[in-house]
Design a protein around this motif. Structure first.
Motif, PDB file in Angstrom:
ATOM      1  N   UNK A  69      49.329  44.148  46.928  1.00 45.25           N
ATOM      2  CA  UNK A  69      49.116  42.750  46.521  1.00 45.25           C
ATOM      3  C   UNK A  69      48.233  41.956  47.465  1.00 45.25           C
ATOM      4  N   UNK A  70      48.042  42.424  48.700  1.00 42.64           N
ATOM      5  CA  UNK A  70      47.085  41.757  49.587  1.00 42.64           C
ATOM      6  C   UNK A  70      45.656  41.952  49.102  1.00 42.64           C
ATOM      7  N   UNK A  71      45.441  42.991  48.291  1.00 43.92           N
ATOM      8  CA  UNK A  71      44.103  43.310  47.798  1.00 43.92           C
ATOM      9  C   UNK A  71      43.966  43.090  46.302  1.00 43.92           C
ATOM     10  N   UNK A  72      45.057  43.234  45.564  1.00 39.71           N
ATOM     11  CA  UNK A  72      45.033  43.139  44.107  1.00 39.71           C
ATOM     12  C   UNK A  72      46.242  42.328  43.658  1.00 39.71           C
ATOM     13  N   UNK A  73      45.997  41.275  42.871  1.00 40.55           N
ATOM     14  CA  UNK A  73      47.045  40.295  42.570  1.00 40.55           C
ATOM     15  C   UNK A  73      47.747  40.520  41.240  1.00 40.55           C
TER      16      UNK A  73
END
Length: 415
Positions: free
Chosen positions: A18-22
């Motif tokens: 989730x830090x890269x893809x939400x």
């Protein structure tokens, strides 16, 4: 470590961090991992990354080494196979043997490869495999949308002949063999979790045995809900919000057309906040359509761009209604649970996992899928009927992350 639990070493696998893809699936997977960790379990989070690692290694770590990025990719999207076979058969298998999880909890196979299931079973025959289904990708080659390619017509089942009509470069035999292959991989799973009854029923019809399917909603942080937004004298509850990707399947064009169709006197009472991104990644025709509508609605609509998960409570406090105008089935949109968690009623299309979560006329409204005229009518109804407080009070807070994790552990203890 909690000694009373049958399975206490859990590897959670997701198709993105989730830090890269939400995406909702990534957030749901990570939230569950953090709750497992809070319960005292020995657990790791393995997330696929499209970025190259330093030194070219297959794995890299973050957050004290408990969160691992798997640098790999899909080479065959039709059969959902990994592009680099050694990443699976050698490196991932070696990782499994070193960590020795008692459970591998998959949340996806996209960008990695469905053969991960076979690697787990071969490397660790006694390890339990749990799989949370988040979409219809195994059923539908059209990005898992179950919408006819090149149109907005919905698919109600998977059929090799019909699938080949959407993709004439493939034969019905190709689609038959694709289903056989994917079902052979899915047969290795001990239990499937579905966040909605609708998705569960679709996979049961596709071929997953009913006794291997259980419905558990995605958990939310514990909340007592938010108070209604303070209104100024004469103001109605006309603040609407959209959260998500700006693409054709999410129905943003339907949403904007609905606001454009409102009478001028209604437009003066409402405002739409769009929290989303990736319009620049869509086809030129769609981009042009959205930009023209935004120009027409510049006094009524504000586009805020992407947002971080931790911003959601503040953004929801600023709105009265959430709108989900998707033209595809959806599964169990996380934004619905987030809206309910903060006491905000939801307006959605009348199909699939969206309609399942919203009780029409009780916790929100349904409108006819794909019809901007129907949505415009509902928007007018929402601001004219004095039901917002009733809807707000009718909302049942969604399952918490803690309750969700305990439900998963209970499933594992019974397989």
């Amino acid at each position: 470590m909690n000694k009373g639990m049958k399975h206490n070493r859990i590897l959670v696998v997701a198709h993105g961090h989730p830090d890269h893809s939400k995406g909702g699936a990534e957030v749901a997977a990570y939230n569950l991992y953090k709750e497992y960790e809070a319960m005292g379990l020995d657990c790791l989070f393995l997330a696929r990354s499209g970025d190259s690692s330093h030194g070219g290694s297959v794995f890299s770590t973050r957050n004290d080494g408990r969160e691992i990025l798997f640098h790999t990719s899909i080479g065959d999207w039709f059969n959902l196979r990994c592009a680099q076979s050694r990443h699976m058969t050698e490196y991932f298998a070696d990782f499994l043997r070193r960590y020795q999880p008692t459970v591998v909890h998959f949340h996806h196979y996209a960008h990695m490869g469905v053969e991960m299931l076979r690697v787990v079973r071969n490397a660790l025959p006694e390890t339990k495999i749990l799989f949370t289904l988040h979409e219809y990708m195994a059923i539908c080659f059209n990005n898992g949308q179950m919408v006819k390619k090149g149109s907005t017509k919905l698919c109600y089942e998977s059929n090799p002949v019909d699938c080949a009509k959407c993709f004439p470069e493939k034969s019905s035999a190709d689609f038959f063999m694709r289903k056989q292959y994917l079902q052979s991989m899915f047969a290795l799973v001990d239990m499937f979790i579905s966040p909605s009854h609708f998705l569960l029923d679709r996979y049961k019809a596709w071929g997953i045995p009913e006794e291997k399917l259980v419905m558990i909603e995605n958990g939310q942080p514990a909340s007592h809900g938010d108070a209604p937004r303070t209104l100024v004298d004469g103001e109605v509850r006309g603040r609407f919000a959209f959260f998500g990707q700006i693409n054709p399947f999410k129905g943003v064009d339907v949403l904007l057309q609905a606001f454009a169709a409102l009478p001028d006197e209604v437009k003066e009472l409402v405002h739409l906040d769009i929290h989303g991104a990736n319009l620049d990644m869509q086809e030129a025709t769609f981009q042009g359509k959205i930009k023209d509508l935004l120009d027409e609605l510049k006094d009524v609509v504000t586009v805020h761009g992407s947002y971080e998960p931790h911003e959601m409570p503040r953004l929801l406090k600023e709105c009265d209604w959430m709108i989900i105008p998707s033209i595809w089935w959806e599964n169990s949109p996380m934004v619905i649970q987030e809206a309910y968690n903060h006491g905000r009623p939801v307006i959605s299309a009348d199909i699939g996992g969206m309609a399942e979560k919203i009780i029409d006329g009780v916790t929100g409204y349904h409108f006819r899928r794909g019809s901007y005229q129907s949505l415009a009518t509902v928007i007018e109804l929402a601001i004219s009927e004095a039901k917002w407080n009733d809807f707000h009070n009718n909302i049942v807070r969604p399952i918490t992350i803690s309750e969700c994790a305990r439900a998963h552990i209970e499933v594992l203890d019974n397989v």
